[in-house]
Design a protein around this motif. Structure first.
Motif, short mmCIF file in Angstrom:
data_model
loop_
_atom_site.label_atom_id
_atom_site.label_comp_id
_atom_site.label_asym_id
_atom_site.label_seq_id
_atom_site.Cartn_x
_atom_site.Cartn_y
_atom_site.Cartn_z
N THR A 31 -14.75 -16.66 -12.98
CA THR A 31 -13.30 -16.80 -13.04
C THR A 31 -12.60 -15.58 -12.44
OG1 THR A 31 -13.19 -15.86 -15.27
CG2 THR A 31 -13.44 -18.25 -15.10
N LYS A 32 -13.37 -14.52 -12.19
CA LYS A 32 -12.85 -13.29 -11.55
C LYS A 32 -13.42 -13.13 -10.15
CE LYS A 32 -12.74 -11.19 -16.13
NZ LYS A 32 -13.30 -10.12 -17.00
N ALA A 33 -13.83 -14.26 -9.53
CA ALA A 33 -14.35 -14.29 -8.16
C ALA A 33 -15.65 -13.53 -8.01
CB ALA A 33 -13.31 -13.77 -7.18
N GLU A 34 -16.51 -13.63 -9.04
CA GLU A 34 -17.85 -13.05 -8.98
C GLU A 34 -18.84 -14.00 -9.65
OE1 GLU A 34 -16.99 -8.22 -9.16
OE2 GLU A 34 -17.72 -9.29 -10.94
N SER A 35 -20.08 -13.94 -9.22
CA SER A 35 -21.16 -14.69 -9.87
C SER A 35 -22.20 -13.70 -10.37
CB SER A 35 -21.80 -15.68 -8.89
OG SER A 35 -20.91 -16.74 -8.60
N ASN A 52 -33.82 -19.24 -6.28
CA ASN A 52 -33.32 -20.52 -5.76
C ASN A 52 -31.97 -20.91 -6.38
OD1 ASN A 52 -34.24 -21.22 -8.27
ND2 ASN A 52 -35.84 -22.60 -7.54
N GLN A 53 -31.74 -20.53 -7.65
CA GLN A 53 -30.45 -20.79 -8.28
C GLN A 53 -29.36 -19.89 -7.70
OE1 GLN A 53 -29.70 -23.15 -10.40
NE2 GLN A 53 -31.78 -23.91 -10.78
N VAL A 54 -29.72 -18.68 -7.38
CA VAL A 54 -28.77 -17.74 -6.76
C VAL A 54 -28.39 -18.22 -5.37
CG1 VAL A 54 -28.38 -15.35 -6.05
CG2 VAL A 54 -29.76 -15.84 -8.09
N ILE A 55 -29.38 -18.69 -4.62
CA ILE A 55 -29.13 -19.22 -3.28
C ILE A 55 -28.18 -20.41 -3.34
CG2 ILE A 55 -30.20 -20.48 -1.37
CD1 ILE A 55 -32.61 -18.62 -1.64
N ALA A 56 -28.42 -21.31 -4.30
CA ALA A 56 -27.55 -22.49 -4.44
C ALA A 56 -26.11 -22.08 -4.74
CB ALA A 56 -28.08 -23.39 -5.55
N GLU A 57 -25.93 -21.04 -5.55
CA GLU A 57 -24.57 -20.59 -5.86
C GLU A 57 -23.92 -19.93 -4.65
OE1 GLU A 57 -21.42 -20.81 -8.13
OE2 GLU A 57 -23.39 -21.48 -8.82
N LEU A 58 -24.68 -19.19 -3.87
CA LEU A 58 -24.14 -18.62 -2.63
C LEU A 58 -23.65 -19.73 -1.69
CD1 LEU A 58 -26.74 -15.79 -1.86
CD2 LEU A 58 -24.26 -15.45 -2.09
N GLU A 59 -24.42 -20.79 -1.58
CA GLU A 59 -24.04 -21.91 -0.72
C GLU A 59 -22.77 -22.58 -1.21
OE1 GLU A 59 -28.35 -23.38 1.06
OE2 GLU A 59 -27.70 -24.12 -0.91
N ARG A 60 -22.61 -22.71 -2.53
CA ARG A 60 -21.41 -23.34 -3.09
C ARG A 60 -20.16 -22.48 -2.87
NH1 ARG A 60 -25.02 -25.58 -7.08
NH2 ARG A 60 -25.08 -23.61 -8.22
N GLN A 61 -20.31 -21.18 -2.97
CA GLN A 61 -19.15 -20.29 -2.89
C GLN A 61 -18.73 -19.97 -1.46
OE1 GLN A 61 -17.35 -19.69 -5.43
NE2 GLN A 61 -18.78 -20.41 -7.00
N TYR A 62 -19.65 -20.10 -0.50
CA TYR A 62 -19.34 -19.71 0.88
C TYR A 62 -19.48 -20.83 1.91
CZ TYR A 62 -18.92 -14.81 -0.49
OH TYR A 62 -18.50 -13.64 -1.07
N ASP A 63 -19.83 -22.02 1.48
CA ASP A 63 -19.99 -23.15 2.40
C ASP A 63 -20.95 -22.80 3.54
OD1 ASP A 63 -19.72 -25.64 3.47
OD2 ASP A 63 -17.74 -25.29 4.38
N ASN A 88 -15.62 -12.96 -2.25
CA ASN A 88 -14.59 -12.64 -1.26
C ASN A 88 -15.12 -12.11 0.07
OD1 ASN A 88 -12.57 -13.28 -3.16
ND2 ASN A 88 -12.70 -11.23 -4.06
N ASN A 89 -16.41 -11.77 0.14
CA ASN A 89 -16.94 -11.22 1.38
C ASN A 89 -18.41 -11.62 1.51
OD1 ASN A 89 -18.39 -9.04 3.07
ND2 ASN A 89 -16.23 -8.60 3.48
#
Length: 303
Positions: free
Chosen positions: A227-231, A239-250, A271-272
């Motif tokens: 909710t503060k733009a961080e995971s 593999n779970q971290v990779i999936a979250e990166l894909e969701r947040q950055y398309d 944000n970056n």
């Protein structure tokens, strides 16, 4: 012979003297003579009046009376279209009471429920509930991740494919992804049911299921980091971290000779992209390269 003469007389009477004079003076004189000749040979058909009258009466007795109705098909189609539109509007007004909220990749959404409870949807998530029955049963269905601030009242239930979460009035986060289910309580008490097993979570406690392995976890944060733009992750498979990166950055992340089951503890920003990739790859000693919307993780080679 008398009938033939009568026809000829009628023919001659129909032509005025001036007409005959004009014809004689024209090139149609031969035509006139031919007409006169052939008309003299006409024979009127013999008709039995009584027999014709009887046949007509008999035909009227046997022929059913029919009515011809003229239809304007354009008008019919217009009326039919109006009826269909009215029925469709009635259906959505009275029967379609389901509310649905969804977020896309790299998108979050804040919303208010009918009881004024607050929900924040994380990226690539959906939330549905029945607004007609909400006052009696505060039930909703979640696919993805959401943070809830629930107003006190009737039992509040969040249904997911991995488990059911029930509260009376509290703050909690629910995350349900592929092979991952996590519930963290930030205030009050939360009841979690997973495969017929229930556990109650107090503030600062969490329940996690990864690849069918259950784990109770501790939490010291006041709200979810996303909710503060961080995971944030604590001993979570790559593999779970990779999936979250894909969701947040398309983006699409491909791996080359990398063990995606290795555990990661850390945080990445929303944000970056480069900063986020460095936050994940450096602790795991992984290199990466970017080509368009595709990121490749490969084994780090020391020089």
């Amino acid at each position: 012979m008398k009938k033939e003469n009568d026809i000829l007389k009628w023919f001659n009477r129909e032509l005025s003297q001036q007409d005959i004079k004009d014809l004689k003076q024209s090139e149609d004189l031969d035509t006139l003579e031919k007409i006169k000749h052939y008309s003299s040979q006409l024979t009127a058909p013999k008709i039995d009046a009584h027999q014709a009258l009887n046949a007509f009466k008999q035909q009227n007795k046997t022929k059913p009376e029919s009515k011809v109705i003229s239809l304007n098909f354009k008008t019919v189609f217009k009326v039919a279209a109006m009826v269909i539109i009215m029925l469709g509007a009635s259906y959505f007004a009275f029967f379609n009471t389901t509310k649905n909220f969804t977020t896309d990749i790299a998108e979050t959404q804040s919303l208010r429920l009918p009881d004024n409870s607050e929900v924040i949807l994380n990226a690539k998530s959906s939330l549905t509930f029945n607004k007609k029955t909400w006052k009696d049963t505060r039930d909703l269905t979640l696919d993805g991740e959401a943070f809830f601030k629930v107003e006190k009242g009737q039992k509040f239930t969040v249904n997911t494919d991995a488990g059911i979460v029930q509260v009376l009035g509290t703050q909690f986060n629910v995350k349900e992804r592929d092979n991952y289910f996590e519930v963290i309580c930030f205030e009050g008490l939360v009841s979690v049911t997973h495969k017929n097993k229930s556990v109650t979570l107090a503030k600062g406690k969490g329940f996690k299921v990864v690849n069918n392995t259950i784990e109770l976890i501790d939490n010291t944060n006041n709200s979810p980091s996303w909710t503060k733009a961080e995971s944030s992750f604590n001993n979570i498979e790559l593999n779970q971290v990779i999936a979250e990166l894909e969701r947040q950055y398309d983006i699409t992340i491909e791996v080359e000779s990398i063990d995606v089951s290795q555990l990661f503890t850390g945080t990445f920003t929303h944000n970056n992209l480069n900063t986020a990739l460095l936050s994940v790859t450096i602790p795991l000693k992984i290199s990466y390269k970017i080509k368009g919307s595709t990121v490749t993780f490969y084994k780090y080679e020391e020089k």
